[in-house]
Design an enzyme around this catalytic site. Sequence first.
Site, mmCIF file in Angstrom:
data_model
loop_
_atom_site.group_PDB
_atom_site.id
_atom_site.type_symbol
_atom_site.label_atom_id
_atom_site.label_comp_id
_atom_site.label_asym_id
_atom_site.label_seq_id
_atom_site.Cartn_x
_atom_site.Cartn_y
_atom_site.Cartn_z
ATOM 1 N N VAL A 67 62.355 -14.992 -3.095
ATOM 2 C CA VAL A 67 63.299 -14.497 -2.081
ATOM 3 C C VAL A 67 62.586 -13.532 -1.132
ATOM 4 O O VAL A 67 62.725 -13.626 0.092
ATOM 5 C CB VAL A 67 64.513 -13.783 -2.731
ATOM 6 C CG1 VAL A 67 65.453 -13.239 -1.657
ATOM 7 C CG2 VAL A 67 65.269 -14.731 -3.654
ATOM 8 N N HIS A 88 79.828 -10.930 -6.706
ATOM 9 C CA HIS A 88 78.964 -12.105 -6.605
ATOM 10 C C HIS A 88 78.956 -12.745 -7.975
ATOM 11 O O HIS A 88 78.466 -12.170 -8.922
ATOM 12 C CB HIS A 88 77.559 -11.626 -6.222
ATOM 13 C CG HIS A 88 76.615 -12.725 -5.891
ATOM 14 N ND1 HIS A 88 76.973 -13.819 -5.140
ATOM 15 C CD2 HIS A 88 75.302 -12.892 -6.169
ATOM 16 C CE1 HIS A 88 75.920 -14.595 -4.985
ATOM 17 N NE2 HIS A 88 74.897 -14.056 -5.598
HETATM 18 N N1 APR Z 1 58.317 -3.307 -8.205
HETATM 19 C C1 APR Z 1 58.103 -4.271 -7.285
HETATM 20 N N2 APR Z 1 58.251 -5.586 -7.535
HETATM 21 C C2 APR Z 1 58.631 -5.934 -8.768
HETATM 22 C C3 APR Z 1 58.896 -4.981 -9.779
HETATM 23 C C4 APR Z 1 58.728 -3.606 -9.457
HETATM 24 N N3 APR Z 1 58.939 -2.637 -10.345
HETATM 25 N N4 APR Z 1 59.256 -5.656 -10.901
HETATM 26 C C5 APR Z 1 59.238 -6.960 -10.599
HETATM 27 N N5 APR Z 1 58.859 -7.147 -9.309
HETATM 28 C C6 APR Z 1 58.644 -8.385 -8.574
HETATM 29 C C7 APR Z 1 58.034 -9.496 -9.423
HETATM 30 O O1 APR Z 1 56.641 -9.272 -9.645
HETATM 31 C C8 APR Z 1 58.305 -10.729 -8.569
HETATM 32 O O2 APR Z 1 57.234 -11.017 -7.693
HETATM 33 O O3 APR Z 1 59.853 -8.951 -8.103
HETATM 34 C C9 APR Z 1 59.550 -10.316 -7.760
HETATM 35 C C10 APR Z 1 60.760 -11.175 -8.038
HETATM 36 O O4 APR Z 1 60.470 -12.435 -7.575
HETATM 37 P P1 APR Z 1 60.929 -13.808 -8.302
HETATM 38 O O5 APR Z 1 60.712 -13.679 -9.770
HETATM 39 O O6 APR Z 1 60.304 -14.938 -7.545
HETATM 40 O O7 APR Z 1 62.508 -13.816 -8.104
HETATM 41 P P2 APR Z 1 63.302 -14.275 -6.794
HETATM 42 O O8 APR Z 1 63.661 -15.713 -6.915
HETATM 43 O O9 APR Z 1 62.589 -13.805 -5.583
HETATM 44 O O10 APR Z 1 64.654 -13.447 -6.986
HETATM 45 C C11 APR Z 1 64.671 -12.041 -6.869
HETATM 46 O O11 APR Z 1 66.901 -11.943 -6.092
HETATM 47 O O12 APR Z 1 68.496 -13.587 -5.825
HETATM 48 C C12 APR Z 1 68.043 -12.558 -6.635
HETATM 49 O O13 APR Z 1 68.714 -13.203 -8.868
HETATM 50 C C13 APR Z 1 67.612 -13.046 -8.000
HETATM 51 O O14 APR Z 1 67.390 -10.865 -8.991
HETATM 52 C C14 APR Z 1 66.684 -11.958 -8.429
HETATM 53 C C15 APR Z 1 66.055 -11.515 -7.111
#
Ligand code: APR
Length: 311
Positions: free
Chosen positions: A13, A176
Amino acid sequence: MRKKAAVIGAGNVGATAAMRLAEKGLADVALIDILEGVPAGKALDLTEAGPIEKHDMKIVGATGDYEAARGSDIVIITAGIPRKPGMSRDDLLSTNMGIMATVTREVAAVAPDAILIIVSNPLDAMCHVAYEASGFPRNRIIGMAGVLDSARFRAFIAMELNVSVENTHAFVLGGHGDTMVPLPRYSTVAGIPITELMSPERIDALVERTRNGGAEIVGLLKTGSAYYAPSSAAVEMAEAILKDNKKILPCAALLNGEYGIHDLFIGVPVKLGGNGVEEIIEIKLTEAEKAALDHSADAVRKLVADIRRLS
Ligand code: APR
């Protein structure tokens, strides 16, 4: 003056939101994650698309260094982890709460005037965490949910009636998730309520598909969840704020008595402009609609109680 956006979480995202912000020419972007190399790599890749996509936005990536986000006008927070096998709902909630609180504090320290758009799930609960961790006023914490849910509803209406999505308009209230409240009588095609264009059974089917919109995509992707439409939704909100265009969109906002609901983030129509949530629009609801909104508010309240229990 150039605007600046930070996107926290350079996953599906976050990276797609960074791409949309840059390609629409809305703002320079700082992409931040905890992963080594990934935010810098994605930022460089997006920068190299610039000559073809015809934009001069500056996109930088940083690992854990919030200096990159200093002075941001807007911050989109997508950081979090998805549920892993063996993990309970509480485990997920407490992990994501911790992540949301940490990143929000970091953001607030370098971008004290920013408006935060929260995307991480469970959305309404994460908004509460960000609100408390940032100390920002309520107009500067906004959750992305209704824009996505109503875009899904609009896409299904357009498919059903074989009309342009541009002719469709949809209203979705509430939390949501399973308890969201689509409002068919305020959902229209070229100004005509869909209740005059479709049978109640077909409307119910589209409402149900909208409610399960996220799960439908997870079921197909198997690994990971939706990100094209969620990033579009977050960037539509960011655009309304960055351009101060007073757009009315369904967003999660902190209610202080509006709709008879107190101290709760929940999806309602809001006016988005340069000051974030500039107005909460109260529309008249039927008894059934109000009951559905109250039911949705109860579900969000339970999640907020879980946050208090786990923190
Ligand atoms: N600080 C910064 N980034 C972080 C941290 C942190 N402390 N912890 C995790 N992340 C990062 C992860 O390393 C990862 O790259 O957050 C990112 C999340 O990305 P994805 O796993 O690809 O998830 P995504 O599909 O982008 O969804 C993110 O949005 O729609 C919502 O339910 C979904 O909660 C989820 C969020």
